[in-house]
Scaffold this motif. Structure first.
Motif, short mmCIF file in Angstrom:
data_model
loop_
_atom_site.label_atom_id
_atom_site.label_comp_id
_atom_site.label_asym_id
_atom_site.label_seq_id
_atom_site.Cartn_x
_atom_site.Cartn_y
_atom_site.Cartn_z
N ILE A 82 0.93 -1.35 -0.08
CA ILE A 82 0.13 0.04 0.01
C ILE A 82 1.07 1.32 0.05
O ILE A 82 0.53 2.12 -0.76
CB ILE A 82 -0.95 -0.12 1.11
CG1 ILE A 82 -1.80 -1.32 1.10
CG2 ILE A 82 -1.66 1.41 1.41
CD1 ILE A 82 -2.96 -1.32 2.48
N TYR A 83 1.94 1.26 0.67
CA TYR A 83 2.89 2.22 0.54
C TYR A 83 3.47 2.69 -0.85
O TYR A 83 3.38 3.87 -1.16
CB TYR A 83 4.14 2.16 1.65
CG TYR A 83 5.38 2.87 1.34
CD1 TYR A 83 5.44 4.33 1.94
CD2 TYR A 83 6.57 2.82 0.62
CE1 TYR A 83 6.37 5.19 2.04
CE2 TYR A 83 7.41 3.54 0.38
CZ TYR A 83 7.24 4.84 0.92
OH TYR A 83 8.56 5.37 0.76
N ASN A 84 3.70 1.53 -1.55
CA ASN A 84 4.17 1.74 -3.14
C ASN A 84 3.05 2.22 -3.57
O ASN A 84 3.17 2.93 -4.56
CB ASN A 84 4.85 0.42 -3.24
CG ASN A 84 6.07 -0.02 -3.07
OD1 ASN A 84 6.77 0.98 -2.71
ND2 ASN A 84 6.46 -1.20 -3.27
N ALA A 85 1.93 1.71 -3.24
CA ALA A 85 0.65 2.11 -4.33
C ALA A 85 0.51 3.81 -4.30
O ALA A 85 0.15 4.42 -5.23
CB ALA A 85 -0.61 1.46 -3.80
N ARG A 86 0.64 4.18 -2.90
CA ARG A 86 0.29 5.49 -2.66
C ARG A 86 1.68 6.31 -3.35
O ARG A 86 1.05 7.49 -3.85
CB ARG A 86 0.16 5.77 -1.06
CG ARG A 86 -0.88 5.23 -0.63
CD ARG A 86 -1.04 5.80 0.98
NE ARG A 86 -2.14 5.12 1.65
CZ ARG A 86 -3.48 5.49 1.55
NH1 ARG A 86 -3.86 6.32 0.55
NH2 ARG A 86 -4.48 4.91 1.99
N ARG A 87 2.70 5.80 -3.22
CA ARG A 87 3.95 6.59 -3.67
C ARG A 87 3.37 6.71 -5.29
O ARG A 87 4.16 7.78 -5.92
CB ARG A 87 5.36 5.86 -3.51
CG ARG A 87 6.42 6.51 -3.75
CD ARG A 87 7.47 6.00 -3.11
NE ARG A 87 7.83 4.69 -3.40
CZ ARG A 87 8.97 4.32 -4.46
NH1 ARG A 87 9.51 5.04 -5.16
NH2 ARG A 87 9.05 2.97 -4.69
N HIS A 88 2.87 5.64 -6.06
CA HIS A 88 2.73 5.74 -7.47
C HIS A 88 1.41 6.36 -7.86
O HIS A 88 1.21 6.13 -8.99
CB HIS A 88 3.30 4.32 -7.99
CG HIS A 88 4.60 3.58 -7.90
ND1 HIS A 88 5.00 3.16 -7.04
CD2 HIS A 88 5.66 4.31 -8.84
CE1 HIS A 88 6.57 2.85 -7.10
NE2 HIS A 88 6.55 3.62 -8.37
N GLY A 89 0.60 7.05 -7.17
CA GLY A 89 -0.51 7.49 -7.23
C GLY A 89 -1.54 6.71 -7.50
O GLY A 89 -2.48 7.13 -8.30
N VAL A 90 -1.64 5.47 -6.98
CA VAL A 90 -2.80 4.79 -7.05
C VAL A 90 -4.01 5.40 -6.21
O VAL A 90 -3.88 5.75 -5.14
CB VAL A 90 -2.49 3.38 -6.51
CG1 VAL A 90 -3.68 2.35 -6.35
CG2 VAL A 90 -1.65 2.59 -7.55
#
Length: 222
Positions: free
Chosen positions: A181-189
């Motif tokens: 989820i951290y990665n998702a937020r970082r990539h604008g999901v």
């Protein structure tokens, strides 16, 4: 606490690595003391490719956990090792059925989402095929969203889902989900499409064990 205490734990980690993030959470949930040894995945052409680190982990990936003379690789197998060596505060549920579900949720992240968005994949796109940044970002979002749609269905309103992925004690599945989820937020999901995931994320990040493992709280964060 059960298990050998005399061997020092050292974690080769990179602050933004979701695989290393998983292991940091697991170590914290177990209440184990460990030393972070930063491996910068971009600086100097990627410190994971240096001969000194290759001698530690021939895959040239993080994390690597040193437990005395043992060199442990692959984040999910490390989490299971922690459970087997230090059975107190188990990361996996008590029954075979629930353990299978927890592993399946973890593998959904670690095998179906993360490998497609790994740094080395994105670097290959850029280096070999000259894929522009917007297209690479779109690739990342596509595969995260594909995986999260399934995770949302598996977690929302499931009788085994509690405060966390598996009941009311954080564990193996949460160790895998929160870094993704951290990665998702970082990539604008757009995370509004995944209310169950967001609820579990909020519950986890309110815990000190998860907070201490956050990328921004690591000694090599920048």
């Amino acid at each position: 606490m059960g298990g050998p205490k005399f061997d020092k734990l050292q974690l080769y980690s990179y602050w933004r690595s979701s695989a290393a993030y998983r292991v940091r959470i697991g170590l914290n949930l177990k209440g184990l003391d460990y030393e972070i040894i930063p491996v910068h995945l971009v600086r100097d052409g990627g410190q994971q490719h240096a001969p000194e680190y290759r001698a530690i982990n021939p895959q040239e990936l993080v994390p690597t956990l040193l437990h005395g003379q043992r060199r442990l690789t692959q984040s999910l197998s490390i989490l299971e090792y922690l459970d087997e060596v230090w059975p107190d505060r188990p990361l996996l549920p008590a029954t075979a059925r629930e353990r299978q579900r927890a592993r399946a949720l973890g593998l959904l992240v670690a095998c179906d989402i993360h490998p497609l968005n790994n740094l080395r994949v994105l670097q290959y796109f850029e280096r070999e095929w000259h894929v522009p940044q917007p297209e690479r970002d779109g690739w990342v979002r596509h595969w995260i969203e594909a995986g999260f749609r399934v995770a949302e269905l598996q977690l929302a309103d499931h009788p085994s889902t509690g405060t966390y992925c598996d009941g009311d004690t954080p564990g193996f599945s949460d160790c895998c989900l929160i870094p993704q989820i951290y990665n998702a937020r970082r990539h604008g999901v757009d995370m509004t499409a995944y209310p169950a995931l967001c609820r579990i994320e909020a519950e986890c990040l309110a815990l000190p064990e998860f907070d201490a493992a956050r990328p921004e709280n690591q000694p090599d964060a920048h």
